[in-house]
Scaffold this active site. Structure first.
Site, PDB file in Angstrom:
ATOM      1  N   THR A  41       0.867  -1.184   0.000  1.00 18.42           N
ATOM      2  CA  THR A  41       0.000   0.000   0.000  1.00 18.42           C
ATOM      3  C   THR A  41       0.904   1.233   0.000  1.00 18.42           C
ATOM      4  O   THR A  41       1.624   1.483   0.962  1.00 18.42           O
ATOM      5  CB  THR A  41      -0.901  -0.020   1.249  1.00 18.42           C
ATOM      6  OG1 THR A  41      -1.613  -1.254   1.263  1.00 18.42           O
ATOM      7  CG2 THR A  41      -1.878   1.138   1.251  1.00 18.42           C
ATOM      8  N   GLU A 101      -3.118  -4.753  -2.812  1.00 15.55           N
ATOM      9  CA  GLU A 101      -3.611  -6.011  -2.247  1.00 15.55           C
ATOM     10  C   GLU A 101      -4.745  -5.739  -1.262  1.00 15.55           C
ATOM     11  O   GLU A 101      -4.644  -4.828  -0.447  1.00 15.55           O
ATOM     12  CB  GLU A 101      -2.454  -6.731  -1.541  1.00 15.55           C
ATOM     13  CG  GLU A 101      -2.837  -8.041  -0.925  1.00 15.55           C
ATOM     14  CD  GLU A 101      -3.517  -8.973  -1.922  1.00 15.55           C
ATOM     15  OE1 GLU A 101      -2.919  -9.299  -2.954  1.00 15.55           O
ATOM     16  OE2 GLU A 101      -4.676  -9.361  -1.662  1.00 15.55           O
ATOM     17  N   LEU A 129      -6.256  -8.477   0.561  1.00 22.53           N
ATOM     18  CA  LEU A 129      -6.519  -9.637   1.430  1.00 22.53           C
ATOM     19  C   LEU A 129      -6.665  -9.198   2.877  1.00 22.53           C
ATOM     20  O   LEU A 129      -6.162  -8.145   3.281  1.00 22.53           O
ATOM     21  CB  LEU A 129      -5.416 -10.685   1.283  1.00 22.53           C
ATOM     22  CG  LEU A 129      -3.977 -10.384   1.708  1.00 22.53           C
ATOM     23  CD1 LEU A 129      -3.781 -10.385   3.202  1.00 22.53           C
ATOM     24  CD2 LEU A 129      -3.034 -11.385   1.071  1.00 22.53           C
ATOM     25  N   ASN A 143      -9.699   1.222   2.524  1.00 19.40           N
ATOM     26  CA  ASN A 143      -9.457   1.146   3.970  1.00 19.40           C
ATOM     27  C   ASN A 143     -10.061   2.336   4.706  1.00 19.40           C
ATOM     28  O   ASN A 143     -10.567   2.183   5.826  1.00 19.40           O
ATOM     29  CB  ASN A 143      -7.951   1.017   4.253  1.00 19.40           C
ATOM     30  CG  ASN A 143      -7.507  -0.435   4.139  1.00 19.40           C
ATOM     31  OD1 ASN A 143      -8.340  -1.322   3.956  1.00 19.40           O
ATOM     32  ND2 ASN A 143      -6.224  -0.682   4.245  1.00 19.40           N
ATOM     33  N   GLY A 192      -7.751  -1.401  14.924  1.00 22.37           N
ATOM     34  CA  GLY A 192      -6.281  -1.431  14.989  1.00 22.37           C
ATOM     35  C   GLY A 192      -5.763  -2.196  13.795  1.00 22.37           C
ATOM     36  O   GLY A 192      -6.384  -2.194  12.725  1.00 22.37           O
ATOM     37  N   CYS A 226      -3.067  -2.121   9.000  1.00 22.79           N
ATOM     38  CA  CYS A 226      -3.505  -1.391   7.800  1.00 22.79           C
ATOM     39  C   CYS A 226      -4.382  -0.170   8.081  1.00 22.79           C
ATOM     40  O   CYS A 226      -4.022   0.941   7.696  1.00 22.79           O
ATOM     41  CB  CYS A 226      -4.231  -2.348   6.862  1.00 22.79           C
ATOM     42  SG  CYS A 226      -3.111  -3.557   6.149  1.00 22.79           S
ATOM     43  N   LYS A 266      -7.356  -8.590  15.854  1.00 20.92           N
ATOM     44  CA  LYS A 266      -8.669  -9.174  15.537  1.00 20.92           C
ATOM     45  C   LYS A 266      -8.519 -10.696  15.647  1.00 20.92           C
ATOM     46  O   LYS A 266      -7.391 -11.196  15.739  1.00 20.92           O
ATOM     47  CB  LYS A 266      -9.136  -8.755  14.143  1.00 20.92           C
ATOM     48  CG  LYS A 266      -8.288  -9.309  13.005  1.00 20.92           C
ATOM     49  CD  LYS A 266      -8.943  -8.990  11.652  1.00 20.92           C
ATOM     50  CE  LYS A 266      -8.183  -9.663  10.531  1.00 20.92           C
ATOM     51  NZ  LYS A 266      -8.755  -9.444   9.227  1.00 20.92           N
TER      52      LYS A 266
HETATM   53  N1  LIG Z   1      -1.107  -7.496   6.303  1.00 20.27           N
HETATM   54  C1  LIG Z   1      -2.218  -7.235   5.632  1.00 20.27           C
HETATM   55  O1  LIG Z   1      -3.308  -7.674   5.998  1.00 20.27           O
HETATM   56  C2  LIG Z   1      -2.169  -6.408   4.373  1.00 20.27           C
HETATM   57  C3  LIG Z   1      -3.270  -6.431   3.497  1.00 20.27           C
HETATM   58  C4  LIG Z   1      -3.215  -5.687   2.324  1.00 20.27           C
HETATM   59  C5  LIG Z   1      -2.099  -4.901   2.056  1.00 20.27           C
HETATM   60  N2  LIG Z   1      -1.060  -4.873   2.939  1.00 20.27           N
HETATM   61  C6  LIG Z   1       0.104  -4.059   2.587  1.00 20.27           C
HETATM   62  O2  LIG Z   1       1.085  -4.941   2.045  1.00 20.27           O
HETATM   63  C7  LIG Z   1       2.409  -4.502   2.419  1.00 20.27           C
HETATM   64  C8  LIG Z   1       3.124  -5.614   3.161  1.00 20.27           C
HETATM   65  O3  LIG Z   1       2.427  -5.871   4.364  1.00 20.27           O
HETATM   66  P1  LIG Z   1       2.733  -7.165   5.239  1.00 20.27           P
HETATM   67  O4  LIG Z   1       1.694  -7.187   6.308  1.00 20.27           O
HETATM   68  O5  LIG Z   1       2.891  -8.341   4.354  1.00 20.27           O
HETATM   69  O6  LIG Z   1       4.154  -6.766   5.862  1.00 20.27           O
HETATM   70  P2  LIG Z   1       5.168  -7.734   6.631  1.00 20.27           P
HETATM   71  O7  LIG Z   1       5.939  -6.839   7.525  1.00 20.27           O
HETATM   72  O8  LIG Z   1       4.437  -8.899   7.186  1.00 20.27           O
HETATM   73  O9  LIG Z   1       6.123  -8.281   5.463  1.00 20.27           O
HETATM   74  C9  LIG Z   1       7.076  -7.520   4.812  1.00 20.27           C
HETATM   75  C10 LIG Z   1       8.325  -8.363   4.590  1.00 20.27           C
HETATM   76  O10 LIG Z   1       9.246  -7.618   3.794  1.00 20.27           O
HETATM   77  C11 LIG Z   1      10.557  -7.943   4.236  1.00 20.27           C
HETATM   78  N3  LIG Z   1      11.487  -6.929   3.750  1.00 20.27           N
HETATM   79  C12 LIG Z   1      11.753  -5.694   4.232  1.00 20.27           C
HETATM   80  N4  LIG Z   1      12.644  -5.066   3.449  1.00 20.27           N
HETATM   81  C13 LIG Z   1      12.963  -5.914   2.455  1.00 20.27           C
HETATM   82  C14 LIG Z   1      13.814  -5.837   1.318  1.00 20.27           C
HETATM   83  N5  LIG Z   1      14.512  -4.729   1.056  1.00 20.27           N
HETATM   84  N6  LIG Z   1      13.916  -6.900   0.498  1.00 20.27           N
HETATM   85  C15 LIG Z   1      13.201  -8.020   0.749  1.00 20.27           C
HETATM   86  N7  LIG Z   1      12.374  -8.158   1.798  1.00 20.27           N
HETATM   87  C16 LIG Z   1      12.243  -7.119   2.640  1.00 20.27           C
HETATM   88  C17 LIG Z   1      10.414  -8.012   5.745  1.00 20.27           C
HETATM   89  O11 LIG Z   1      11.471  -8.759   6.315  1.00 20.27           O
HETATM   90  C18 LIG Z   1       9.057  -8.702   5.884  1.00 20.27           C
HETATM   91  O12 LIG Z   1       9.188 -10.106   5.976  1.00 20.27           O
HETATM   92  C19 LIG Z   1       2.197  -3.233   3.226  1.00 20.27           C
HETATM   93  O13 LIG Z   1       2.258  -2.130   2.356  1.00 20.27           O
HETATM   94  C20 LIG Z   1       0.783  -3.375   3.759  1.00 20.27           C
HETATM   95  O14 LIG Z   1       0.185  -2.139   4.034  1.00 20.27           O
HETATM   96  C21 LIG Z   1      -1.058  -5.622   4.072  1.00 20.27           C
END
Ligand SMILES: NC(=O)c1ccc[n+]([C@@H]2O[C@H](COP(=O)([O-])OP(=O)(O)OC[C@H]3O[C@@H](n4cnc5c(N)ncnc54)[C@H](O)[C@@H]3O)[C@@H](O)[C@H]2O)c1
Length: 446
Positions: A122, A155, A157, A212, A261, A264, A324
């Protein structure tokens, strides 16, 4: 079948990678976290997401899913590279897109053949263009020309149902300017062709924030209305059902609570405020969503303080810690604020969560007023009140006769309106929830 790289193997990257592998693609998931990759290579999942472990194991066994820390290995021969990197809030609330830009710079070092860089994180409007510029600059520094396209594919999800969401998407948003990239991605997403929406890149980037912010608006609206219900002697459940029956409104995302909370909603609404301000557009509407959310947590805490007069020396059981149910994600969990406020007011806390205990221990390690318990009954032992924070399904069927015997004082603060007020009062509890006055709740048709 496509060859795909996913950069960032967290909640979004790993689920996306495992689902794309399940769909028959060859997927390499990359992460900079070496321990995470080592664990994944043995089929161990670093967080809780229902069904993910089985899916990952299946992908590994079928040799369609691999994990690495090496950009070079991950990008070798790949056609599509997804970015699923963290985009946390900066201290001013704006989105920190540095992880995305760093990863773009790194991947550009290994770019030779045509590559489509697809952003799933995002990210603020304009970041997809910044990704393109970073890659182009790196190629110029390397003095090579390599064809590539950038795409925004936000995304949607939800943790807890992430695999279902991925395999049954209600929309796939493609912010895209290249016919070549569009063709490849339409092939990749062909099982979901009916829900593909192709649009310009800024609209795609904004769509995720809009989704969101809309969800957060509904929650803050209901929380605000719940406060009014308490003042007028109304019942928020009746009002919720009344408005939810209107198909223009619908029933979902209307449950009041102690405030939203997670990783996101809070950060994305904050970032939307910053995007609006950056573009000289009023942000006060978006800001009020966050203000109401913050005051909701505080108002719930004040209910507990008002009941006891002072929390000094009181023992409080907290049921549910994750932001949640069905996830162990503690990021921005309302429990953290509540625990901090109660602990700072002199209360001892007995905590239980069905899944998030390990992650909670890491976050709360510094607080000596906390005891982590085996189950909800253990947490209730000697407590002056139970505070329900996360509505895990198992808390729905608690034996309150048993819990009441274990407690020092029979009071329940229900932050999710999970229990029936009349039943709780019949069992001899002082019961407090959200948006209901005692008299109205007894007459409720819940
Ligand atoms: N978690 C959700 O429910 C959700 C849903 C939709 C969108 N998003 C968005 O998706 C994105 C990712 O969210 P997430 O919850 O998966 O985050 P996360 O923190 O679970 O995962 C991110 C991963 O990226 C890795 N990382 C960091 N820097 C890196 C690099 N330079 N090279 C390779 N890997 C690297 C981290 O080690 C981590 O494992 C965010 O922008 C979030 O807002 C999240």
């Amino acid at each position: 079948m496509k060859k795909i790289t996913i950069i960032g193997s967290g909640y979004v990257g790993l689920v996306t990678g495992a689902c794309l592998a399940e769909m028959g693609n060859l997927v390499t998931c990359l992460d900079v976290d070496r321990e995470k990759i080592e664990a994944l290579n043995t089929g161990k999942i670093p967080f809780f997401e229902p069904g993910l472990e089985e899916l990952v194991k299946r992908g590994i066994e079928a040799k369609r899913l691999k994990f690495t820390t090496s950009y070079e290995n991950a990008l070798n021969g790949t056609e599509i590279c997804f970015l699923a990197l963290p985009t946390p809030s900066r201290s001013d609330g704006s989105c920190d897109d540095s992880y995305v830009l760093e990863a773009a710079k790194e991947l550009a070092k290994y770019l030779h053949d045509y590559l489509i860089v697809v952003n799933k994180s995002t990210i603020p409007v304009g970041t997809t263009d910044r990704v393109r510029n970073v890659i182009q600059k790196e190629l110029e520094d390397r003095k090579i020309e390599a064809p590539f396209d950038v795409v925004s594919n936000p995304e949607f999800l939800q943790e807890g149902t992430a695999i279902y969401n991925c395999m049954h998407p209600d929309r796939i948003i493609l912010g895209i300017e290249s016919v070549r990239a569009q063709k490849v991605l339409e092939e990749l997403y062909s099982p979901f062709r009916e829900v593909i929406q192709v649009m310009d890149i800024p609209s795609a980037e904004l769509s995720k924030y809009a989704a969101n912010a809309m969800l957060a608006t509904r929650l803050s609206f209901m929380n605000h209305l719940a406060g009014l219900c308490e003042k007028i002697g109304g019942n928020i459940d009746c009002v919720r059902k009344a408005i939810g029956a209107d198909p223009r409104i619908g029933e979902r995302y209307l449950l009041p609570g102690i405030g939203f909370g997670g990783s996101c909603l809070p950060k994305d609404v904050d970032a939307l405020c910053a995007i609006a301000e950056e573009h000289d557009h009023p942000s006060d509407f978006f800001r009020s969503i966050l203000d109401i959310n913050a005051s909701q947590k505080h108002k719930f805490f004040q209910k507990i303080v008002s009941y006891f007069g002072s929390l000094e020396g009181k023992t409080l059981a907290i049921w549910g810690l994750s932001f949640k149910p069905n996830t162990d994600d503690m990021r921005e969990a309302p429990s953290l604020d509540l625990i901090r406020m109660c602990s700072e007011s002199g209360a001892s806390l007995r905590l239980f969560d069905p899944i998030a205990m390990q992650k909670a221990k890491i976050q709360l390690a510094d607080d000596c007023n906390l005891q982590f318990c085996h189950d909800e009954y253990d947490a209730a032992k000697g407590a002056d009140a139970v505070i329900l924070v996360t509505e895990w399904p198992e808390f729905q069927s608690v034996d309150f006769n048993k819990a009441g015997i274990l407690m020092h004082n029979k009071a329940v603060f229900d932050g999710r309106n999970l229990y029936d007020m009349h039943e709780m009062e019949t069992l001899g509890f002082d019961y407090f929830c959200i948006g209901k006055s005692a008299t109205q709740a007894r007459e409720s048709i819940v």
